[in-house]
Design an enzyme around this catalytic site. Structure first.
Site, PDB file in Angstrom:
ATOM      1  N   ASP A  10       0.954  -1.155   0.378  1.00  0.00           N
ATOM      2  CA  ASP A  10       0.236  -0.159  -0.181  1.00  0.00           C
ATOM      3  C   ASP A  10       1.014   1.096  -0.026  1.00  0.00           C
ATOM      4  OD1 ASP A  10      -2.508   1.711   0.244  1.00  0.00           O
ATOM      5  OD2 ASP A  10      -1.546   1.655   2.710  1.00  0.00           O
ATOM      6  N   SER A  11      -0.045   2.387  -0.278  1.00  0.00           N
ATOM      7  CA  SER A  11       1.001   3.263  -0.216  1.00  0.00           C
ATOM      8  C   SER A  11       1.371   3.947   1.190  1.00  0.00           C
ATOM      9  CB  SER A  11       0.378   4.760  -0.830  1.00  0.00           C
ATOM     10  OG  SER A  11      -1.062   4.488   0.003  1.00  0.00           O
ATOM     11  N   CYS A  73      -3.879  -0.997  -2.129  1.00  0.00           N
ATOM     12  CA  CYS A  73      -4.499   0.085  -2.781  1.00  0.00           C
ATOM     13  C   CYS A  73      -5.358   0.229  -3.597  1.00  0.00           C
ATOM     14  CB  CYS A  73      -2.630   0.871  -3.200  1.00  0.00           C
ATOM     15  SG  CYS A  73      -2.631   3.046  -3.146  1.00  0.00           S
ATOM     16  N   GLU A 151      -4.280   9.793   8.716  1.00  0.00           N
ATOM     17  CA  GLU A 151      -3.953   9.880   8.449  1.00  0.00           C
ATOM     18  C   GLU A 151      -2.564  10.611   9.901  1.00  0.00           C
ATOM     19  OE1 GLU A 151      -0.010   8.599   6.983  1.00  0.00           O
ATOM     20  OE2 GLU A 151      -1.976   7.649   5.497  1.00  0.00           O
ATOM     21  N   CYS A 183     -10.778   2.577  -0.769  1.00  0.00           N
ATOM     22  CA  CYS A 183      -9.240   3.446   0.125  1.00  0.00           C
ATOM     23  C   CYS A 183      -9.644   2.360   0.828  1.00  0.00           C
ATOM     24  CB  CYS A 183     -10.165   4.973  -0.239  1.00  0.00           C
ATOM     25  SG  CYS A 183      -8.517   5.143   0.688  1.00  0.00           S
ATOM     26  N   HIS A 185      -8.525   3.587   3.566  1.00  0.00           N
ATOM     27  CA  HIS A 185      -8.424   4.312   4.824  1.00  0.00           C
ATOM     28  C   HIS A 185      -9.782   4.619   5.425  1.00  0.00           C
ATOM     29  CE1 HIS A 185      -4.144   5.152   3.970  1.00  0.00           C
ATOM     30  NE2 HIS A 185      -3.675   6.163   4.964  1.00  0.00           N
TER      31      HIS A 185
END
Ligand code: DGL
Length: 289
Positions: A10-11, A73, A151, A183, A185
């Site tokens: 993932d990023s 991701c 984040e 997504c 997140h």
């Protein structure tokens, strides 16, 4: 049977939701996880840049001997899926197809919402895959601030609810009965998203669906770990602080992430990949005739 680890990428930390779902469904499987923190976030970046970063990370995982690649991701899946399937000998699982399949089987009124990063929504990949089914109407919204909140470790403040209300009101007004959390997140904001959308709306999250797809692919390729295998979990990040990655991962996931190693990707200096030329670049960086 194959006791090599599964490679997950993932990023940043968001793909840990997918890693957690794989651990839950396949506890005997070893995992190597790379968070490309040197280049995150992917969501606002041009898709060509996301392709290059993704291929560099996937190469690094393959060099570590993984038996399967999981692109955990959405933005990277939108950018690189087809190239990845052609480039690597190991099976590649991504997060978009599994979520699409679940959304199709979940919706009752045929009105499906999708939320994701600017990159994912701009690529129209979800629309293209969902609208193959003519009975479906698809409504989308990019929700860039959601990633910023996660984040920052903020998942429950009144500000999150206010922003969720702003992003999601058009989808609620469109009377979607199924919403894809497109997504990595967004599962961390499930409470706020569900509150705003209302109880009648089913939320489809990539993590569980992707883990189920990993299971299917392992069975199909006869690659399940042997029954007595003892799983190991390796976490790596490409940025300059293992501590930052660990702290955020622990804040979001509990204390399951330890001993994060820093790794470098793109050690082979790949030529800058444009969509048209990508297929011609071998893994050693040489351009094929
Ligand atoms: N992992 C990204 C995704 O699922 C979200 C975070 C980012 O923008 O890098 O699209």
């Amino acid at each position: 049977m194959d006791d090599a680890p599964i490679g997950i990428f993932d990023s940043g930390v968001g793909g840990l939701t997918v890693a957690r779902a794989i651990r839950a469904q396949l506890p005997q499987e070893s995992l190597v996880y790379i968070g490309d923190t040197a280049h995150s976030p992917y969501g606002p970046k041009p898709i060509a840049d996301v392709r290059r970063y993704s291929i560099e990370v996937l190469d690094a995982l393959v060099d570590q001997g993984v038996k399967m690649l999981v692109i955990a991701c959405n933005t990277a899946s939108a950018a690189v899926l087809r190239d990845a399937r052609e480039r690597y000998d190991v099976p590649v699982v991504e997060v978009i197809g599994p979520a699409v399949r679940r959304a199709v089987s979940t919706t009752r009124n045929g009105r499906v919402g999708v939320i994701g990063t600017v990159g994912t929504i701009g690529s129209r990949v979800y629309q293209d895959m969902l609208e193959v089914n003519e009975r479906l109407e698809v409504f989308t919204a990019a929700c860039p601030r959601f990633v910023e909140f996660v984040e920052a470790g903020i998942t429950g403040s009144p500000e999150v609810l206010a922003v969720a209300e702003e992003y999601l009101a058009p989808l609620r007004d469109a009377r979607v009965d199924t919403l894809v959390l497109g997504c990595t997140h967004y599962p961390f904001l499930r409470g706020a998203i569900s509150y705003v959308m209302g109880e009648g709306v089913s939320l489809v999250s990539s993590d569980d669906e992707t883990a189920a797809d990993v299971y299917r692919q392992l069975v199909k390729h006869d690659q399940l770990a042997s029954p007595g295998a003892v799983a190991s979990y390796v976490y790596e990040a490409t940025g300059d602080s293992a501590e930052d990655f660990t702290a955020l991962a622990n804040r979001l996931m509990g204390h399951e992430v330890r001993d994060v190693q820093l790794v470098q990707t793109g050690v082979i200096d790949l030529p800058y990949l444009l969509a048209a030329e990508a297929d011609e670049v071998g893994r050693d960086g040489t351009v094929q005739p």
